[in-house]
Design an enzyme around this catalytic site. Structure first.
Site, PDB file in Angstrom:
ATOM      1  N   LYS A   1      -1.332 -21.972  37.313  1.00 19.17           N
ATOM      2  CA  LYS A   1      -1.993 -21.596  36.054  1.00 19.17           C
ATOM      3  C   LYS A   1      -1.330 -22.298  34.865  1.00 19.17           C
ATOM      4  CE  LYS A   1      -4.891 -18.285  37.497  1.00 19.17           C
ATOM      5  NZ  LYS A   1      -6.330 -18.338  37.335  1.00 19.17           N
TER       6      LYS A   1
ATOM      7  N   ARG B   1      10.189 -10.406  46.612  1.00 22.67           N
ATOM      8  CA  ARG B   1      10.036 -11.469  45.612  1.00 22.67           C
ATOM      9  C   ARG B   1      11.364 -11.735  44.928  1.00 22.67           C
ATOM     10  NH1 ARG B   1       4.193 -10.174  42.761  1.00 22.67           N
ATOM     11  NH2 ARG B   1       3.210  -9.344  44.634  1.00 22.67           N
TER      12      ARG B   1
ATOM     13  N   SER C   1       5.850 -17.690  40.691  1.00 16.82           N
ATOM     14  CA  SER C   1       5.386 -18.061  42.044  1.00 16.82           C
ATOM     15  C   SER C   1       4.646 -19.400  41.931  1.00 16.82           C
ATOM     16  CB  SER C   1       4.421 -17.001  42.603  1.00 16.82           C
ATOM     17  OG  SER C   1       3.160 -17.091  41.939  1.00 16.82           O
TER      18      SER C   1
ATOM     19  N   THR D   1       5.018   1.836  47.662  1.00 16.75           N
ATOM     20  CA  THR D   1       5.999   0.775  47.932  1.00 16.75           C
ATOM     21  C   THR D   1       6.482   0.117  46.636  1.00 16.75           C
ATOM     22  OG1 THR D   1       4.111  -0.700  48.228  1.00 16.75           O
ATOM     23  CG2 THR D   1       5.094   0.215  50.238  1.00 16.75           C
TER      24      THR D   1
ATOM     25  N   HIS E   1       1.413 -18.690  40.143  1.00 19.32           N
ATOM     26  CA  HIS E   1       1.522 -18.592  38.681  1.00 19.32           C
ATOM     27  C   HIS E   1       1.768 -19.970  38.072  1.00 19.32           C
ATOM     28  CE1 HIS E   1       2.282 -14.227  39.636  1.00 19.32           C
ATOM     29  NE2 HIS E   1       1.591 -14.061  38.532  1.00 19.32           N
TER      30      HIS E   1
ATOM     31  N   THR F   1      -3.001 -16.304  33.300  1.00 16.00           N
ATOM     32  CA  THR F   1      -2.321 -15.075  33.711  1.00 16.00           C
ATOM     33  C   THR F   1      -1.103 -14.808  32.833  1.00 16.00           C
ATOM     34  OG1 THR F   1      -1.285 -13.965  35.576  1.00 16.00           O
ATOM     35  CG2 THR F   1      -1.011 -16.325  35.504  1.00 16.00           C
TER      36      THR F   1
HETATM   37  P1  NAD Z   1     -10.745 -13.260  43.770  1.00 17.31           P
HETATM   38  O1  NAD Z   1      -9.951 -13.998  44.764  1.00 17.31           O
HETATM   39  O2  NAD Z   1     -11.343 -11.955  44.158  1.00 17.31           O
HETATM   40  O3  NAD Z   1     -11.913 -14.192  43.194  1.00 17.31           O
HETATM   41  C1  NAD Z   1     -11.794 -15.579  43.030  1.00 17.31           C
HETATM   42  C2  NAD Z   1     -13.066 -16.213  43.565  1.00 17.31           C
HETATM   43  O4  NAD Z   1     -12.996 -17.640  43.400  1.00 17.31           O
HETATM   44  C3  NAD Z   1     -13.278 -15.951  45.056  1.00 17.31           C
HETATM   45  O5  NAD Z   1     -14.544 -15.368  45.289  1.00 17.31           O
HETATM   46  C4  NAD Z   1     -13.139 -17.322  45.707  1.00 17.31           C
HETATM   47  O6  NAD Z   1     -13.973 -17.483  46.837  1.00 17.31           O
HETATM   48  C5  NAD Z   1     -13.504 -18.262  44.566  1.00 17.31           C
HETATM   49  N1  NAD Z   1     -12.889 -19.602  44.673  1.00 17.31           N
HETATM   50  C6  NAD Z   1     -11.580 -19.905  44.902  1.00 17.31           C
HETATM   51  N2  NAD Z   1     -11.412 -21.238  44.945  1.00 17.31           N
HETATM   52  C7  NAD Z   1     -12.631 -21.795  44.725  1.00 17.31           C
HETATM   53  C8  NAD Z   1     -13.100 -23.133  44.669  1.00 17.31           C
HETATM   54  N3  NAD Z   1     -12.279 -24.176  44.860  1.00 17.31           N
HETATM   55  N4  NAD Z   1     -14.417 -23.359  44.448  1.00 17.31           N
HETATM   56  C9  NAD Z   1     -15.277 -22.317  44.264  1.00 17.31           C
HETATM   57  N5  NAD Z   1     -14.886 -21.016  44.319  1.00 17.31           N
HETATM   58  C10 NAD Z   1     -13.575 -20.766  44.549  1.00 17.31           C
HETATM   59  O7  NAD Z   1      -9.807 -13.076  42.471  1.00 17.31           O
HETATM   60  P2  NAD Z   1      -9.958 -12.098  41.204  1.00 17.31           P
HETATM   61  O8  NAD Z   1      -8.992 -10.988  41.361  1.00 17.31           O
HETATM   62  O9  NAD Z   1     -11.369 -11.830  40.929  1.00 17.31           O
HETATM   63  O10 NAD Z   1      -9.364 -13.040  40.077  1.00 17.31           O
HETATM   64  C11 NAD Z   1     -10.211 -13.935  39.390  1.00 17.31           C
HETATM   65  C12 NAD Z   1      -9.395 -14.786  38.422  1.00 17.31           C
HETATM   66  O11 NAD Z   1      -8.712 -13.948  37.496  1.00 17.31           O
HETATM   67  C13 NAD Z   1      -8.348 -15.651  39.107  1.00 17.31           C
HETATM   68  O12 NAD Z   1      -8.332 -16.923  38.491  1.00 17.31           O
HETATM   69  C14 NAD Z   1      -7.060 -14.913  38.834  1.00 17.31           C
HETATM   70  O13 NAD Z   1      -5.995 -15.802  38.788  1.00 17.31           O
HETATM   71  C15 NAD Z   1      -7.320 -14.255  37.504  1.00 17.31           C
HETATM   72  N6  NAD Z   1      -6.548 -13.006  37.336  1.00 17.31           N
HETATM   73  C16 NAD Z   1      -6.725 -11.956  38.206  1.00 17.31           C
HETATM   74  C17 NAD Z   1      -5.996 -10.789  38.017  1.00 17.31           C
HETATM   75  C18 NAD Z   1      -6.126  -9.593  38.924  1.00 17.31           C
HETATM   76  O14 NAD Z   1      -5.390  -8.616  38.754  1.00 17.31           O
HETATM   77  N7  NAD Z   1      -7.037  -9.596  39.885  1.00 17.31           N
HETATM   78  C19 NAD Z   1      -5.090 -10.700  36.944  1.00 17.31           C
HETATM   79  C20 NAD Z   1      -4.928 -11.805  36.106  1.00 17.31           C
HETATM   80  C21 NAD Z   1      -5.664 -12.951  36.308  1.00 17.31           C
HETATM   81  N1  USQ Z   2       4.860  -4.627  43.273  1.00 15.04           N
HETATM   82  C1  USQ Z   2       5.535  -3.548  43.826  1.00 15.04           C
HETATM   83  N2  USQ Z   2       4.983  -2.955  44.926  1.00 15.04           N
HETATM   84  C2  USQ Z   2       3.807  -3.374  45.486  1.00 15.04           C
HETATM   85  C3  USQ Z   2       3.139  -4.477  44.906  1.00 15.04           C
HETATM   86  C4  USQ Z   2       3.691  -5.079  43.810  1.00 15.04           C
HETATM   87  O1  USQ Z   2       6.579  -3.139  43.347  1.00 15.04           O
HETATM   88  O2  USQ Z   2       3.384  -2.775  46.479  1.00 15.04           O
HETATM   89  C5  USQ Z   2       5.401  -5.279  42.054  1.00 15.04           C
HETATM   90  C6  USQ Z   2       5.682  -6.764  42.212  1.00 15.04           C
HETATM   91  O3  USQ Z   2       6.969  -6.994  42.690  1.00 15.04           O
HETATM   92  C7  USQ Z   2       5.453  -7.261  40.786  1.00 15.04           C
HETATM   93  C8  USQ Z   2       4.434  -6.312  40.198  1.00 15.04           C
HETATM   94  O4  USQ Z   2       4.409  -5.168  41.050  1.00 15.04           O
HETATM   95  O5  USQ Z   2       6.604  -7.148  40.032  1.00 15.04           O
HETATM   96  C9  USQ Z   2       3.032  -6.878  40.123  1.00 15.04           C
HETATM   97  O6  USQ Z   2       2.636  -7.342  41.397  1.00 15.04           O
HETATM   98  P1  USQ Z   2       1.086  -7.475  41.802  1.00 15.04           P
HETATM   99  O7  USQ Z   2       1.019  -7.874  43.235  1.00 15.04           O
HETATM  100  O8  USQ Z   2       0.340  -6.279  41.356  1.00 15.04           O
HETATM  101  O9  USQ Z   2       0.616  -8.633  40.823  1.00 15.04           O
HETATM  102  P2  USQ Z   2       0.977 -10.180  40.754  1.00 15.04           P
HETATM  103  O10 USQ Z   2       1.587 -10.714  41.978  1.00 15.04           O
HETATM  104  O11 USQ Z   2       1.718 -10.384  39.481  1.00 15.04           O
HETATM  105  O12 USQ Z   2      -0.474 -10.829  40.652  1.00 15.04           O
HETATM  106  C10 USQ Z   2      -1.606 -10.127  40.122  1.00 15.04           C
HETATM  107  C11 USQ Z   2      -2.850 -10.903  40.544  1.00 15.04           C
HETATM  108  C12 USQ Z   2      -2.797 -12.296  39.921  1.00 15.04           C
HETATM  109  C13 USQ Z   2      -2.603 -12.179  38.427  1.00 15.04           C
HETATM  110  C14 USQ Z   2      -1.391 -11.337  38.073  1.00 15.04           C
HETATM  111  C15 USQ Z   2      -1.305 -11.015  36.601  1.00 15.04           C
HETATM  112  O13 USQ Z   2      -2.922 -10.993  41.956  1.00 15.04           O
HETATM  113  O14 USQ Z   2      -3.999 -12.986  40.202  1.00 15.04           O
HETATM  114  O15 USQ Z   2      -2.461 -13.453  37.874  1.00 15.04           O
HETATM  115  O16 USQ Z   2      -1.516 -10.052  38.726  1.00 15.04           O
HETATM  116  S1  USQ Z   2       0.350 -11.119  35.979  1.00 15.04           S
HETATM  117  O17 USQ Z   2       1.203 -10.302  36.837  1.00 15.04           O
HETATM  118  O18 USQ Z   2       0.323 -10.618  34.642  1.00 15.04           O
HETATM  119  O19 USQ Z   2       0.728 -12.505  36.055  1.00 15.04           O
END
Ligand code: NAD
Ligand code: USQ
Length: 384
Positions: free
Chosen positions: A185, A323, A179, A253, A182, A144
């Site tokens: 990761k 946060r 967090s 928000t 994070h 991330t």
């Molecule tokens: P998600 O929670 O929708 O999907 C993750 C999946 O992994 C889930 O279906 C969950 O059941 C499965 N899982 C969790 N722990 C497990 C375990 N121990 N064994 C087997 N399966 C398990 O999340 P997402 O939004 O699809 O994110 C996927 C990945 O991408 C994550 O690693 C996340 O950190 C990363 N990521 C997501 C975002 C975002 O904006 N969604 C941004 C940056 C990075």
């Molecule tokens: N934020 C707001 N209002 C909201 C929600 C979020 O102001 O209603 C702000 C948060 O304070 C933060 C930013 O928006 O500063 C991003 O928050 P987010 O909830 O969209 O994202 P974050 O917590 O950073 O996590 C998400 C995914 C995580 C991934 C990460 C990428 O849930 O899995 O790793 O984005 S990154 O942010 O680049 O690390």
């Protein structure tokens, strides 16, 4: 290639598996359904209805003629992981399978421990399974952008050339995450770099920004192929939430001043970045890092963009930030690696935002407005 997608039932894992399968790769998915469990725990549901994994895979076979084997089990179960790798014999593994919500990891001690145990130990089991069954497997691991935090210097792609007291070295870029999620990761990245350096593993660590959007070329082919769309304050991400709030007539928000800046990308670029990484593997012994984002925006800029695009009144509310994060900071990220492999980004355009409004309108009765407001505070455990 044979590709195993871990976390293939999730928001990004499912559309990625479809994209890889569509591009001709023999693709299987693995998931322990933990994400569906968090929904039950938090009393929320995806805004868009989703089918169970078996129904999804059967629908894909019906639509595309391609079979997608499914493995239901936990990365914490090392024997299960070894068995799947031996049975499916992947050339590449894409690892999404972690607890991914920062607020969820900050609820309390139990959730912080769960997150780090699940993520770090799951990845460690996977590393051993790869090293002991077929060390040639290319691991594409989702990291991330938040691993770096918001340092007051340019953010490089994973590595930094350092000169100190007249000597030079290439070091992992210093991390300042925000967090316990994070941080998990960051711990993964260190373990994986060690695996490359000591065992000769081949790993691509994708430091992904915040993803927005819900549809890809494959998920739109049949309603049963839809991926989840989270709106709640724990799992919903910021731009998706703002679009949903606009349609519901709820205030957007913005936490604090909204000056905090992050990297973003479209879900269609996520699936394409993964394909590019899979088809262009890292070398044996190489810990390759790409910053997987296409544009930077502050939270206030996003709120303004949504308000401009929405065809109706939109209210923006600045809430006290639950946060602990910098409100104003420098943010300049290098992200040329994936473009170098051929990524053609979908930049944030009105078209995409408007298509999100339509998705929300069609499903707005499924929203519980109470779940929109943040309840998890980063210092919630401290005595006031
Ligand atoms: P998600 O929670 O929708 O999907 C993750 C999946 O992994 C889930 O279906 C969950 O059941 C499965 N899982 C969790 N722990 C497990 C375990 N121990 N064994 C087997 N399966 C398990 O999340 P997402 O939004 O699809 O994110 C996927 C990945 O991408 C994550 O690693 C996340 O950190 C990363 N990521 C997501 C975002 C975002 O904006 N969604 C941004 C940056 C990075
Ligand atoms: N934020 C707001 N209002 C909201 C929600 C979020 O102001 O209603 C702000 C948060 O304070 C933060 C930013 O928006 O500063 C991003 O928050 P987010 O909830 O969209 O994202 P974050 O917590 O950073 O996590 C998400 C995914 C995580 C991934 C990460 C990428 O849930 O899995 O790793 O984005 S990154 O942010 O680049 O690390």
């Amino acid at each position: 290639m044979r590709v195993l997608v871990l976390g293939g039932d999730g928001y990004l894992g499912w559309p990625t598996a479809l994209h890889l399968s569509d591009r001709g790769h023999d693709t299987a998915v693995l998931d322990n359904m933990a994400r569906r469990g968090y929904d039950r725990e938090l009393g929320v549901q995806s805004l868009v209805p989703i089918e169970d994994l078996e129904t999804r895979a059967a629908a894909w076979e019906e639509v595309s003629g391609k079979r997608m084997p499914t493995y239901v089990g936990d990365l914490l179960d090392a024997e299960f992981v070894y068995r799947v790798l031996t049975e499916f014999e992947p050339d590449a593994i894409v690892h999404f399978a972690e607890q991914r919500a920062a607020p969820y990891s900050m609820i309390d001690r139990e959730h912080a421990v769960y997150t780090q145990h699940n993520n770090v130990v799951g990845t460690l089991n996977l590393m051993y399974a790869i090293a002991e069954t077929n060390p040639d497997i290319h691991l594409v691991k989702l990291g991330t952008m938040g691993e770096y935090g918001t340092p007051n210097i340019d953010i490089e792609e994973g590595w930094l050339e350092v000169e100190h007291n007249g000597r030079k070295d290439r070091m992992l870029y210093p991390k300042k995450p925000g967090s316990f999620y994070h941080l998990s990761k960051v711990h993964d990245s260190h373990n994986l770099e060690f695996g490359c350096r000591i065992w000769g593993m081949r790993v691509t660590d994708l430091n992904q920004g915040v993803v927005y959007g819900q549809q890809t070329d494959q998920t739109v082919q049949d309603a049963r192929l839809a991926t989840r769309f989270d709106y709640d304050a724990v799992f919903g991400t910021v731009l998706n939430r703002f679009c949903i709030q606009a349609v519901l007539g709820e205030p957007l928000t913005v936490y604090g001043s909204g000056g905090q800046t992050r990297g973003f990308l479209d879900i269609r670029d996520t699936v394409e970045c993964i394909r590019l990484a899979v088809e262009n593997p890292a070398d044996a012994g190489e810990f390759r890092v790409f910053n997987q984002m296409t544009e930077s925006y502050s939270v206030s800029q996003l709120a303004d963009l949504v308000a401009e695009c929405f065809p109706g009144p939109v209210q923006v509310e600045h809430l006290e930030n639950p946060r602990v994060e910098q409100a104003e900071h420098y943010y300049n990220v290098k992200h040329t690696g994936l473009v170098g492999l051929g990524l053609q980004p979908h930049l944030l355009s009105e078209t995409l935002i408007e298509s999100m409004f339509d998705i929300v309108s069609a499903n707005k009765d499924r929203v519980d407005p109470a779940a929109l407001l943040p309840t998890v505070r980063w210092q919630g455990h401290l005595k006031q």
